[in-house]
Design a protein around this motif. Structure first.
Motif, PDB file in Angstrom:
ATOM      1  N   LEU A   1      30.098  56.216 -11.213  1.00 47.54           N
ATOM      2  CA  LEU A   1      29.188  56.887 -12.140  1.00 47.54           C
ATOM      3  C   LEU A   1      27.960  56.038 -12.405  1.00 47.54           C
ATOM      4  O   LEU A   1      26.838  56.558 -12.507  1.00 47.54           O
ATOM      5  CB  LEU A   1      29.921  57.184 -13.455  1.00 47.54           C
ATOM      6  N   LYS A   2      28.157  54.743 -12.560  1.00 48.80           N
ATOM      7  CA  LYS A   2      27.019  53.852 -12.812  1.00 48.80           C
ATOM      8  C   LYS A   2      26.048  53.904 -11.642  1.00 48.80           C
ATOM      9  O   LYS A   2      24.823  54.025 -11.838  1.00 48.80           O
ATOM     10  CB  LYS A   2      27.524  52.427 -13.041  1.00 48.80           C
ATOM     11  N   GLU A   3      26.559  53.803 -10.412  1.00 55.37           N
ATOM     12  CA  GLU A   3      25.678  53.843  -9.240  1.00 55.37           C
ATOM     13  C   GLU A   3      25.011  55.210  -9.107  1.00 55.37           C
ATOM     14  O   GLU A   3      23.838  55.303  -8.718  1.00 55.37           O
ATOM     15  CB  GLU A   3      26.497  53.527  -7.985  1.00 55.37           C
ATOM     16  N   LEU A   4      25.723  56.252  -9.478  1.00 57.03           N
ATOM     17  CA  LEU A   4      25.164  57.606  -9.396  1.00 57.03           C
ATOM     18  C   LEU A   4      23.965  57.748 -10.313  1.00 57.03           C
ATOM     19  O   LEU A   4      22.929  58.320  -9.933  1.00 57.03           O
ATOM     20  CB  LEU A   4      26.248  58.625  -9.743  1.00 57.03           C
ATOM     21  N   LEU A   5      24.092  57.200 -11.545  1.00 61.28           N
ATOM     22  CA  LEU A   5      22.988  57.292 -12.511  1.00 61.28           C
ATOM     23  C   LEU A   5      21.859  56.332 -12.150  1.00 61.28           C
ATOM     24  O   LEU A   5      20.671  56.663 -12.288  1.00 61.28           O
ATOM     25  CB  LEU A   5      23.502  56.998 -13.918  1.00 61.28           C
TER      26      LEU A   5
ATOM     27  N   THR B   1      20.847  55.357  -9.327  1.00 60.53           N
ATOM     28  CA  THR B   1      20.085  55.743  -8.127  1.00 60.53           C
ATOM     29  C   THR B   1      19.351  57.068  -8.300  1.00 60.53           C
ATOM     30  O   THR B   1      18.696  57.551  -7.361  1.00 60.53           O
ATOM     31  CB  THR B   1      21.035  55.849  -6.928  1.00 60.53           C
ATOM     32  N   ASN B   2      19.433  57.628  -9.513  1.00 61.60           N
ATOM     33  CA  ASN B   2      18.711  58.879  -9.786  1.00 61.60           C
ATOM     34  C   ASN B   2      17.342  58.523 -10.343  1.00 61.60           C
ATOM     35  O   ASN B   2      17.235  58.009 -11.457  1.00 61.60           O
ATOM     36  CB  ASN B   2      19.506  59.736 -10.774  1.00 61.60           C
ATOM     37  N   ASP B   3      16.283  58.812  -9.584  1.00 65.17           N
ATOM     38  CA  ASP B   3      14.928  58.418  -9.979  1.00 65.17           C
ATOM     39  C   ASP B   3      14.500  59.085 -11.280  1.00 65.17           C
ATOM     40  O   ASP B   3      13.786  58.486 -12.099  1.00 65.17           O
ATOM     41  CB  ASP B   3      13.939  58.764  -8.860  1.00 65.17           C
ATOM     42  N   ILE B   4      14.913  60.318 -11.490  1.00 64.24           N
ATOM     43  CA  ILE B   4      14.498  61.035 -12.711  1.00 64.24           C
ATOM     44  C   ILE B   4      15.079  60.359 -13.946  1.00 64.24           C
ATOM     45  O   ILE B   4      14.393  60.173 -14.971  1.00 64.24           O
ATOM     46  CB  ILE B   4      14.951  62.512 -12.635  1.00 64.24           C
ATOM     47  N   LEU B   5      16.324  59.950 -13.863  1.00 64.00           N
ATOM     48  CA  LEU B   5      17.008  59.367 -15.029  1.00 64.00           C
ATOM     49  C   LEU B   5      16.615  57.911 -15.281  1.00 64.00           C
ATOM     50  O   LEU B   5      16.990  57.357 -16.312  1.00 64.00           O
ATOM     51  CB  LEU B   5      18.523  59.447 -14.835  1.00 64.00           C
TER      52      LEU B   5
ATOM     53  N   ARG C   1      15.752  54.718 -19.625  1.00 57.01           N
ATOM     54  CA  ARG C   1      16.613  55.087 -18.514  1.00 57.01           C
ATOM     55  C   ARG C   1      18.023  55.380 -19.015  1.00 57.01           C
ATOM     56  O   ARG C   1      18.452  54.827 -20.043  1.00 57.01           O
ATOM     57  CB  ARG C   1      16.668  53.963 -17.477  1.00 57.01           C
ATOM     58  N   VAL C   2      18.703  56.233 -18.267  1.00 57.68           N
ATOM     59  CA  VAL C   2      20.084  56.582 -18.580  1.00 57.68           C
ATOM     60  C   VAL C   2      21.004  55.721 -17.714  1.00 57.68           C
ATOM     61  O   VAL C   2      20.773  55.567 -16.517  1.00 57.68           O
ATOM     62  CB  VAL C   2      20.353  58.074 -18.313  1.00 57.68           C
ATOM     63  N   ALA C   3      22.038  55.156 -18.338  1.00 57.34           N
ATOM     64  CA  ALA C   3      22.984  54.315 -17.604  1.00 57.34           C
ATOM     65  C   ALA C   3      24.382  54.552 -18.149  1.00 57.34           C
ATOM     66  O   ALA C   3      24.568  55.094 -19.247  1.00 57.34           O
ATOM     67  CB  ALA C   3      22.607  52.849 -17.718  1.00 57.34           C
ATOM     68  N   PHE C   4      25.343  54.140 -17.368  1.00 54.67           N
ATOM     69  CA  PHE C   4      26.740  54.266 -17.789  1.00 54.67           C
ATOM     70  C   PHE C   4      27.248  52.887 -18.235  1.00 54.67           C
ATOM     71  O   PHE C   4      27.210  51.927 -17.468  1.00 54.67           O
ATOM     72  CB  PHE C   4      27.595  54.792 -16.617  1.00 54.67           C
TER      73      PHE C   4
END
Length: 411
Positions: free
Chosen positions: A22-26, A28-32, A91-94
Motif C-alpha cells: 500500500l505504501k508503494e502504491l501511494l 508512486t501515484n503522482d496525483i497523490l 502528499r498522501v502516504a500510508f
C-alpha cells in the motif's frame, strides 16, 4: 491479494507485506504526491516538538494530517486551531506502524472559518447577549459539599478519574451519578435531562458536567443550546469539565465554574483533605506553643505570687521573729558572758583584797583568834572573859579549847 497453492488452498501474505504494498502504491501515484485538499480543522494538537497533528473534515469524511515543524516554519504558516477552514497542500502516504492513511502537509492556505466554528460563534454571541455568561449570575461553589452530582457517561474514563480524585481529596463527600450520553445526536438532550433530574432530586450541593478530550465534533454536544439552558436554569451550582485545557465549549461559558479537565473539575468541587491535615498540624503546633507560653507565663506569675505570699505569710513572720529571737539570745548570751566575766574579775580582785586582809594570814604568822565558846564572839579584851569561861583559840591548823583561869589587864 490471495494466492492458491498446488492443492487449491489459499495462502495469505503478511501484514508487513500488505503495508509495504500500500505504501508503494501511494508513493508512486503522482496525483497523490502533490495535491490540495480543503476542509475544516478538528482535533488540532501542537506538541512541544513543534509538530502539529489535526483532522481535516468535510461532511462525513475525514483525513488525518501531519504538519511537521520544519514545514510550518518554512511556509510561515498561521497557528492552526479547531474550526478553521483550510486548503492544505501535500502528499498522501500510508503510515505502516498505525496502519492508516496520513496526509503530510507542506503548505496551508486559510479559507476562513468552518461551518462548525461559525455555528459556535453565532450561538456564543446570542447566548451572551441574553446574559447567560454574565459573571453576576454565577454562584460561588460550596466550600464543603456533602453530595456531588456528576453528569457524564458510565463508560467514560473521565468518570473513573473524577471518582478517584474525589475519593482521594475528600472521602467525606457522597456522589450521585446521573448517566448521560456525551457524544452523538442524542447527547445534548441526554445531558440536559440528567441536569434536570439532579435538580429535581435536590440533594446535590454541586454538579459536575463533562467528559474527556476529543475532536470538536465529539465535544459538540456541550455547544448545544439545550445543554446551555439546562445549566443556566440549574438551582445547583454547576462545574463544567469538558475536554482538555485548550477546549472551550458553550457549557464552559454558562457554567458557574469552568475547569480545564474533568479531573480539574473534581478538584474544584471539593477541598483537599491533605491541606486540612497540614493546616491542622500547623494549628496544633501553634496551639502547643501558645499553651506552653501561657503555662510559662502563669508559672512566672505563680512564682511571683508565692514570693509575695511568703513575705506576708505568718510562717515567714514567725521565721523572721525566730531569727530575731535567736539574734537577741546570742547578743544576750554574749552580754551575760561579758558581764559574768567582768563580775568574776571584780570578784577575784575583791577576793584577793579580802585574802590580804584575812585573819588567817595573821594567824599564819603566829597570831591566834580567841572566841567565846558560848557565842563564838571574838575576845579582844580581858574584860570579856571571867575565870572559868571556856574559850576557843584558833590557830593555823585548827582550834584549841581552853578554860580561863585568870585575866591580866594590859599594863
Amino acid at each position: 491479494m490471495l494466492f492458491q497453492d498446488s492443492l487449491g488452498a489459499p495462502s495469505a501474505i503478511s501484514v508487513s507485506a500488505l503495508s509495504l504494498y500500500l505504501k508503494e502504491l501511494l508513493d508512486t501515484n503522482d496525483i497523490l504526491q502533490n495535491i490540495w485538499v480543503h476542509g475544516e480543522v478538528s482535533n488540532c494538537k501542537t506538541y512541544p516538538s513543534g509538530h502539529c497533528y489535526f483532522t481535516l473534515k468535510e461532511g462525513d469524511a475525514q483525513l488525518s494530517c501531519v504538519f511537521f515543524k520544519q514545514a510550518r516554519l518554512r511556509t510561515a504558516a498561521p497557528t492552526l486551531r479547531d474550526g478553521m477552514a483550510l486548503a492544505v497542500n501535500g502528499r498522501v502516504a500510508f503510515y505502516e506502524r498505525d496502519g492508516k492513511l496520513q496526509f503530510y502537509v507542506d503548505a496551508v492556505m486559510q479559507l476562513g472559518e468552518g461551518a462548525l466554528f461559525r455555528r459556535f460563534e453565532q450561538m456564543k454571541a446570542r447566548l451572551e447577549a441574553e446574559g447567560l455568561f454574565d459573571s453576576e449570575r454565577k454562584r460561588p461553589l460550596p466550600q464543603q459539599p456533602d453530595i456531588i452530582g456528576i453528569v457524564t457517561s458510565l463508560q467514560a474514563a473521565a468518570l473513573r478519574d473524577m471518582l478517584r480524585t474525589l475519593r482521594n481529596r475528600y472521602p467525606l463527600a457522597q456522589v450521585i451519578l446521573a448517566p448521560a450520553q456525551v457524544q452523538g445526536a442524542d447527547a445534548p438532550a441526554s445531558i440536559a435531562t440528567a441536569l434536570d433530574l439532579l435538580n429535581e432530586h435536590g440533594e446535590a450541593d454541586v454538579i459536575i458536567v463533562g467528559r474527556g478530550g476529543g475532536s470538536i465534533e465529539e465535544l459538540w454536544a456541550f455547544n448545544e443550546e439545550v445543554v446551555a439552558r439546562a445549566i443556566a436554569r440549574s438551582r445547583i451550582p454547576v462545574i463544567s469539565g469538558v475536554g482538555h485545557e485548550t477546549d472551550f465549549t458553550i457549557a464552559d461559558f454558562v457554567a458557574d465554574f469552568r475547569a480545564s479537565t474533568p479531573t480539574a473539575a473534581a478538584m474544584a468541587a471539593v477541598p483537599d483533605i491533605a491541606d486540612w491535615q497540614f493546616e491542622l498540624q500547623e494549628k496544633q503546633q501553634l496551639l502547643t506553643e501558645l499553651i506552653m507560653e501561657h503555662i510559662e507565663d502563669r508559672q512566672a506569675l505563680l512564682a511571683h505570687a508565692l514570693r509575695d505570699l511568703q513575705h506576708v505569710s505568718p510562717q515567714s513572720i514567725i521565721a523572721q521573729r525566730r531569727q530575731q529571737i535567736d539574734e537577741c539570745t546570742e547578743r544576750l548570751q554574749t552580754h551575760m558572758q561579758h558581764s559574768i566575766s567582768l563580775r568574776a574579775e571584780r570578784l577575784r580582785g575583791v577576793s584577793l583584797q579580802l585574802h590580804s586582809l584575812s585573819p588567817l594570814l595573821t594567824i599564819a604568822r603566829g597570831y591566834a583568834v580567841v572566841r567565846q565558846q558560848r557565842d563564838e564572839a571574838v575576845v579582844t579584851s580581858t574584860r570579856q572573859v571571867q575565870p572559868g569561861d571556856i574559850i576557843t583559840i584558833q590557830v593555823q591548823d585548827g582550834q584549841i579549847a581552853a578554860q580561863v583561869q585568870d585575866s591580866l589587864e594590859k599594863i
